[in-house]
Design a protein around this motif. Structure first.
Motif, PDB file in Angstrom:
ATOM      1  N   ASN A 190       0.602  -1.133   0.495  1.00 34.91           N
ATOM      2  CA  ASN A 190      -0.278   0.256   0.461  1.00 34.91           C
ATOM      3  C   ASN A 190       1.010   1.309  -0.118  1.00 34.91           C
ATOM      4  N   ASP A 191      -0.079   2.526  -0.125  1.00 35.15           N
ATOM      5  CA  ASP A 191       0.972   4.137  -0.208  1.00 35.15           C
ATOM      6  C   ASP A 191       1.583   3.918   1.138  1.00 35.15           C
ATOM      7  N   ALA A 192       1.153   3.746   1.879  1.00 35.83           N
ATOM      8  CA  ALA A 192       2.243   4.079   3.422  1.00 35.83           C
ATOM      9  C   ALA A 192       3.697   3.525   3.621  1.00 35.83           C
ATOM     10  N   ALA A 193       3.053   1.919   2.942  1.00 37.77           N
ATOM     11  CA  ALA A 193       4.593   1.033   2.749  1.00 37.77           C
ATOM     12  C   ALA A 193       5.046   2.133   1.796  1.00 37.77           C
ATOM     13  N   LYS A 194       4.903   2.223   0.768  1.00 36.88           N
ATOM     14  CA  LYS A 194       6.290   3.132  -0.297  1.00 36.88           C
ATOM     15  C   LYS A 194       5.940   4.641   0.299  1.00 36.88           C
ATOM     16  N   GLY A 195       5.947   4.959   0.974  1.00 33.00           N
ATOM     17  CA  GLY A 195       5.706   6.150   1.554  1.00 33.00           C
ATOM     18  C   GLY A 195       7.073   5.928   2.279  1.00 33.00           C
ATOM     19  N   LYS A 196       7.552   4.997   3.152  1.00 29.02           N
ATOM     20  CA  LYS A 196       8.803   4.808   4.487  1.00 29.02           C
ATOM     21  C   LYS A 196       9.807   3.744   3.459  1.00 29.02           C
ATOM     22  N   ILE A 197       9.547   3.214   2.064  1.00 32.45           N
ATOM     23  CA  ILE A 197      10.143   2.729   1.235  1.00 32.45           C
ATOM     24  C   ILE A 197      11.182   4.353   1.014  1.00 32.45           C
ATOM     25  N   PHE A 198      10.134   5.350   0.154  1.00 31.25           N
ATOM     26  CA  PHE A 198      10.559   6.200   0.003  1.00 31.25           C
ATOM     27  C   PHE A 198      11.420   7.311   0.821  1.00 31.25           C
ATOM     28  N   THR A 199      11.582   7.142   1.788  1.00 28.01           N
ATOM     29  CA  THR A 199      11.846   7.710   2.741  1.00 28.01           C
ATOM     30  C   THR A 199      13.253   7.417   2.848  1.00 28.01           C
ATOM     31  N   LYS A 200      13.361   5.587   3.028  1.00 31.27           N
ATOM     32  CA  LYS A 200      14.782   4.935   2.989  1.00 31.27           C
ATOM     33  C   LYS A 200      15.627   5.595   1.858  1.00 31.27           C
ATOM     34  N   ILE A 201      15.044   5.113   0.599  1.00 30.12           N
ATOM     35  CA  ILE A 201      15.875   5.635  -0.346  1.00 30.12           C
ATOM     36  C   ILE A 201      16.710   6.930  -0.722  1.00 30.12           C
ATOM     37  N   GLY A 202      15.488   7.953   0.035  1.00 29.59           N
ATOM     38  CA  GLY A 202      15.536   9.208   0.018  1.00 29.59           C
ATOM     39  C   GLY A 202      17.383   9.499   1.256  1.00 29.59           C
ATOM     40  N   ARG A 203      16.510   8.605   1.728  1.00 27.49           N
ATOM     41  CA  ARG A 203      18.475   8.537   2.781  1.00 27.49           C
ATOM     42  C   ARG A 203      19.383   7.932   2.018  1.00 27.49           C
ATOM     43  N   GLU A 204      19.144   7.328   1.699  1.00 30.26           N
ATOM     44  CA  GLU A 204      20.438   6.757   0.764  1.00 30.26           C
ATOM     45  C   GLU A 204      20.654   7.467  -1.247  1.00 30.26           C
ATOM     46  N   LEU A 205      20.199   8.478  -0.906  1.00 28.26           N
ATOM     47  CA  LEU A 205      20.420   9.254  -2.173  1.00 28.26           C
ATOM     48  C   LEU A 205      21.184  10.721  -1.474  1.00 28.26           C
ATOM     49  N   ALA A 206      20.972  11.125  -0.592  1.00 29.21           N
ATOM     50  CA  ALA A 206      21.334  11.958   0.162  1.00 29.21           C
ATOM     51  C   ALA A 206      22.861  11.834   0.986  1.00 29.21           C
ATOM     52  N   VAL A 207      22.977  10.212   1.218  1.00 26.38           N
ATOM     53  CA  VAL A 207      24.071   9.738   2.049  1.00 26.38           C
ATOM     54  C   VAL A 207      25.119   9.679  -0.134  1.00 26.38           C
ATOM     55  N   ALA A 208      24.850   9.063  -0.523  1.00 22.02           N
ATOM     56  CA  ALA A 208      25.452   8.900  -1.957  1.00 22.02           C
ATOM     57  C   ALA A 208      25.990   9.865  -2.639  1.00 22.02           C
ATOM     58  N   VAL A 209      24.790  11.381  -2.924  1.00 23.57           N
ATOM     59  CA  VAL A 209      25.769  12.413  -2.995  1.00 23.57           C
ATOM     60  C   VAL A 209      26.991  12.869  -2.060  1.00 23.57           C
ATOM     61  N   LYS A 210      26.405  12.485  -0.826  1.00 24.16           N
ATOM     62  CA  LYS A 210      28.026  13.237  -0.332  1.00 24.16           C
ATOM     63  C   LYS A 210      28.970  12.084  -0.182  1.00 24.16           C
ATOM     64  N   GLU A 211      28.934  10.940  -0.028  1.00 21.66           N
ATOM     65  CA  GLU A 211      29.498   9.399   0.010  1.00 21.66           C
ATOM     66  C   GLU A 211      30.463   9.487  -1.791  1.00 21.66           C
ATOM     67  N   GLY A 212      29.030   9.527  -2.620  1.00 20.78           N
ATOM     68  CA  GLY A 212      29.527   8.850  -4.095  1.00 20.78           C
ATOM     69  C   GLY A 212      30.745  10.196  -4.485  1.00 20.78           C
ATOM     70  N   GLY A 213      30.416  12.161  -4.365  1.00 18.19           N
ATOM     71  CA  GLY A 213      31.661  12.393  -4.789  1.00 18.19           C
ATOM     72  C   GLY A 213      30.558  13.685  -5.743  1.00 18.19           C
ATOM     73  N   GLY A 214      28.859  14.505  -5.255  1.00 20.23           N
ATOM     74  CA  GLY A 214      28.273  15.080  -5.990  1.00 20.23           C
ATOM     75  C   GLY A 214      27.307  15.014  -6.229  1.00 20.23           C
ATOM     76  N   PRO A 215      26.272  15.715  -7.281  1.00 25.14           N
ATOM     77  CA  PRO A 215      24.794  15.250  -7.603  1.00 25.14           C
ATOM     78  C   PRO A 215      25.420  14.834  -8.823  1.00 25.14           C
ATOM     79  N   ASP A 216      26.425  14.563  -9.629  1.00 26.69           N
ATOM     80  CA  ASP A 216      25.873  14.361 -10.804  1.00 26.69           C
ATOM     81  C   ASP A 216      26.029  12.749 -10.983  1.00 26.69           C
ATOM     82  N   PRO A 217      24.858  12.017 -11.587  1.00 26.24           N
ATOM     83  CA  PRO A 217      24.762  10.620 -11.626  1.00 26.24           C
ATOM     84  C   PRO A 217      26.417  10.711 -12.516  1.00 26.24           C
ATOM     85  N   THR A 218      26.311  11.562 -13.672  1.00 28.31           N
ATOM     86  CA  THR A 218      27.164  10.212 -14.523  1.00 28.31           C
ATOM     87  C   THR A 218      28.384  10.589 -14.088  1.00 28.31           C
ATOM     88  N   SER A 219      29.241  11.441 -13.137  1.00 26.05           N
ATOM     89  CA  SER A 219      30.572  11.057 -12.029  1.00 26.05           C
ATOM     90  C   SER A 219      30.319  10.375 -10.902  1.00 26.05           C
TER      91      SER A 219
END
Length: 243
Positions: free
Chosen positions: A17-46
């Motif tokens: 359901n949507d509530a569970a999807k919202g929770k998944i999106f929250t978790k992936i949002g964290r992963e995106l934030a950490v990937a930007v910080k630890e992976g070298g910036g907001p450009d996915p090509t690099s």
């Protein structure tokens, strides 16, 4: 076997359901934030790490504008700064092995919640390394046969030529396995070839599986897994229960 059960679990999760999807999106949002910080910036090509998390977000039907918003926010505010990776290992009913990967800004809260999930399912948290030796870390890409126009042999050759280690033809899906180091390149080459992936991630695959037959054991492991899944700090849970 791992691919087949994995595919069934993925389909089940995507129908939540949507509530569970919202929770998944929250978790992936964290992963995106950490990937930007630890992976070298907001450009996915690099930033290959960010590229992989974006692919994970898309496979979980996260809207593009939500993905973009998370990346911009992370780049602007440094919102990945406060999170740290902590892995817990422990045992569920009948010696089942469970690995819990978390991304947290509050270690005490996370440790307490994880311990509570194990305890309520009559299990216990063990020491680091107590069960991880029973798993192999692999890049795993799942392709739904119904969504794949490419012939199985062609797909296998494409995957192996791209650097994959193994190709498994399951009942309803193809499973492509890579080393963690080669995962990003293999996933990108499949994406460029127009292959729709149901799931693509670096995961922990059990070397052997434990079967549970007692009703109490089944109830307990499900309780533990449900509690862990509901926790925003928990990113991934791996286990060797043969579902």
């Amino acid at each position: 076997m791992s691919g087949h059960s994995k595919f069934a679990n993925i389909k089940h999760k995507k129908e939540k359901n949507d509530a569970a999807k919202g929770k998944i999106f929250t978790k992936i949002g964290r992963e995106l934030a950490v990937a930007v910080k630890e992976g070298g910036g907001p450009d996915p090509t690099s930033n290959s790490r960010l590229r992989d998390v974006i692919a994970k977000a898309k496979s979980n039907n996260m809207p593009n504008d939500t993905i973009e918003r998370n990346i911009k926010k992370a780049a602007g505010e440094g919102s990945g700064d406060n999170y740290e990776h902590i892995t817990y290992e422990g045992y569920g009913p009948n010696g089942t092995a469970i690995i819990v990967r978390t991304l947290t800004d509050n270690k005490n809260r996370t440790a307490s919640n994880v311990r509570n999930a194990f305890t309520k399912g009559s299990g216990n948290v063990g020491t680091p390394g107590c069960v991880s030796f029973m798993f192999d870390e692999k890049g795993q890409i799942i392709v739904d046969k119904e969504e794949c126009d490419m012939d199985a042999d062609e797909l296998m050759m494409l995957a192996l030529d791209s650097g994959a280690e193994d190709f498994v033809d399951n009942d309803d899906s193809y499973e492509i396995l890579t080393t963690p180091e080669d995962f990003s390149d293999v996933r990108l080459k499949l994406e460029e070839a127009g292959i729709a992936m149901v799931n693509a991630e670096v995961t922990m695959i059990p070397q052997t599986y434990v079967e549970l037959t007692e009703e109490e054991d089944l109830k307990n492991i499900q309780k533990t897994l449900d509690l862990l899944e509901e926790d925003d700090d928990v990113q991934d849970v791996y286990h060797n229960w043969d579902e």
